[in-house]
Design an enzyme around this catalytic site. Structure first.
Site, PDB file in Angstrom:
ATOM      1  N   HIS A  59       0.744  -1.266   0.108  1.00 51.52           N
ATOM      2  CA  HIS A  59       0.158   0.044  -0.155  1.00 51.52           C
ATOM      3  C   HIS A  59       0.886   1.111   0.020  1.00 51.52           C
ATOM      4  O   HIS A  59       0.748   2.226  -0.756  1.00 51.52           O
ATOM      5  CB  HIS A  59      -0.908   0.054   1.220  1.00 51.52           C
ATOM      6  CG  HIS A  59      -1.772   1.143   1.352  1.00 51.52           C
ATOM      7  ND1 HIS A  59      -3.268   1.088   1.248  1.00 51.52           N
ATOM      8  CD2 HIS A  59      -1.533   2.527   1.366  1.00 51.52           C
ATOM      9  CE1 HIS A  59      -3.774   2.368   1.741  1.00 51.52           C
ATOM     10  NE2 HIS A  59      -2.628   3.076   1.934  1.00 51.52           N
ATOM     11  N   GLU A  60       1.740   1.278   0.767  1.00 49.13           N
ATOM     12  CA  GLU A  60       2.789   2.578   1.046  1.00 49.13           C
ATOM     13  C   GLU A  60       3.523   2.604  -0.243  1.00 49.13           C
ATOM     14  O   GLU A  60       3.972   3.769  -0.627  1.00 49.13           O
ATOM     15  CB  GLU A  60       3.469   2.610   2.284  1.00 49.13           C
ATOM     16  CG  GLU A  60       2.652   2.382   3.537  1.00 49.13           C
ATOM     17  CD  GLU A  60       1.558   3.739   3.667  1.00 49.13           C
ATOM     18  OE1 GLU A  60       1.821   4.550   3.210  1.00 49.13           O
ATOM     19  OE2 GLU A  60       0.514   3.463   4.102  1.00 49.13           O
ATOM     20  N   HIS A  63       1.938   4.567  -2.883  1.00 52.00           N
ATOM     21  CA  HIS A  63       2.201   5.700  -2.908  1.00 52.00           C
ATOM     22  C   HIS A  63       3.434   6.331  -3.237  1.00 52.00           C
ATOM     23  O   HIS A  63       3.271   7.186  -4.150  1.00 52.00           O
ATOM     24  CB  HIS A  63       1.780   6.184  -1.239  1.00 52.00           C
ATOM     25  CG  HIS A  63       0.356   5.963  -0.689  1.00 52.00           C
ATOM     26  ND1 HIS A  63      -0.682   6.437  -1.584  1.00 52.00           N
ATOM     27  CD2 HIS A  63      -0.070   5.540   0.471  1.00 52.00           C
ATOM     28  CE1 HIS A  63      -1.868   6.322  -0.893  1.00 52.00           C
ATOM     29  NE2 HIS A  63      -1.519   5.634   0.524  1.00 52.00           N
TER      30      HIS A  63
END
Length: 271
Positions: A59-60, A63
């Site tokens: 997820h990170e 980003h």
């Protein structure tokens, strides 16, 4: 100079051993569940927690990788491209606390954080895409897990058992997959809510007026607390569950599998 620069970029994107250990635990626990080796409930716990941690790292990373494509060349030096969970914000708040919430309520609360230098990125659409990249990973991960459950990818062809009127697969792996899928779906939904401090607000923030952004900015640090209150102290929790059930139905997965998976996950409880 070129050689040093290339070497530095390679180090900045080298996959962290911590992430590899998490991924290895996830795969090993899944194999143990599929073959019936070891303690089933402990195996489900390790499978779900390690899978959840892997998804947080991805997820990170999403980003950060999207921010790099958008113009923030500092994300590599910050270690965001290594998938190292220790680089994504405060370990307690970003990883331990979401895992505790998962244990308490069986809901995938968002966690982790990468600090993007927004001034290096031009264009509102790029800013929105950076915020959307993380929840999209959870959504894709959730879809993959639900398809695996509904299509019986890892089901044992033996005689199923019945638990509380639910016909269960012989192998506990589909149950663990269903619970992990539930966590991914709820995390994606919650993170897309337009609550300050969450990705859903980050998606719409570039399109708000300067005055509106300044007025909302002081509330951003309390977004997680607000989300916690909404889920546990209002109808939002019921709405979240009903929406998740609809998504399970959409993919032909039985939501009751995830409930049994959650029971197996809670190995410290007696049912």
């Amino acid at each position: 100079m070129t050689y040093a620069s290339t070497g530095q970029r390679s180090a900045e994107s080298r996959v962290s051993p911590i992430f590899l250990a998490l991924a290895g635990t996830f795969l090993a626990a899944g194999l143990a569940l599929a073959t019936g080796w070891g303690n089933t409930r402990l195996g489900v716990f390790l499978f779900v927690v390690s899978g959840w941690m892997v998804s947080l790292c991805l997820h990170e990373f999403a980003h950060a990788r999207t921010a790099l494509a958008g113009g923030d060349i500092t994300v590599g030096a910050k270690g965001y491209l290594t998938l190292n969970p220790l680089k994504y914000g405060h370990v307690l708040l970003s990883f331990v606390l979401p895992v505790v919430f998962m244990i308490m309520g069986g809901i995938g609360l968002p966690g982790g954080a990468v600090y993007i230098e927004r001034g290096r990125i031009s264009g509102r659409l790029k800013h929105s895409l950076i915020s959307a990249a993380g929840p999209l990973v959870n959504a894709l991960f959730g879809v993959l897990l639900l398809v695996a459950v509904s299509q019986n990818w890892f089901d044992d062809p033996g005689v199923p058992t019945v638990f509380q009127d639910v016909e269960l697969p012989v192998s506990p792996l589909p149950l663990a997959l269903a619970f992990l899928g539930y966590l991914q779906v709820t995390a994606a939904i919650l993170n897309l809510l337009p609550v300050p401090g969450l990705d859903g607000y980050g998606i719409i923030e570039p399109w708000l007026s300067y005055k509106a952004r300044r007025a909302i900015e002081p509330f951003a640090p309390y977004g997680m607390l607000l989300l916690f209150a909404l889920v546990w102290q209002s109808q939002v929790g019921q709405w979240l569950f009903e929406l998740t059930v609809r998504i399970f139905d959409l993919f032909g997965a039985d939501i009751r599998f995830s409930e049994v998976g959650r029971m197996l996950f809670s190995f410290w409880k007696t049912y």
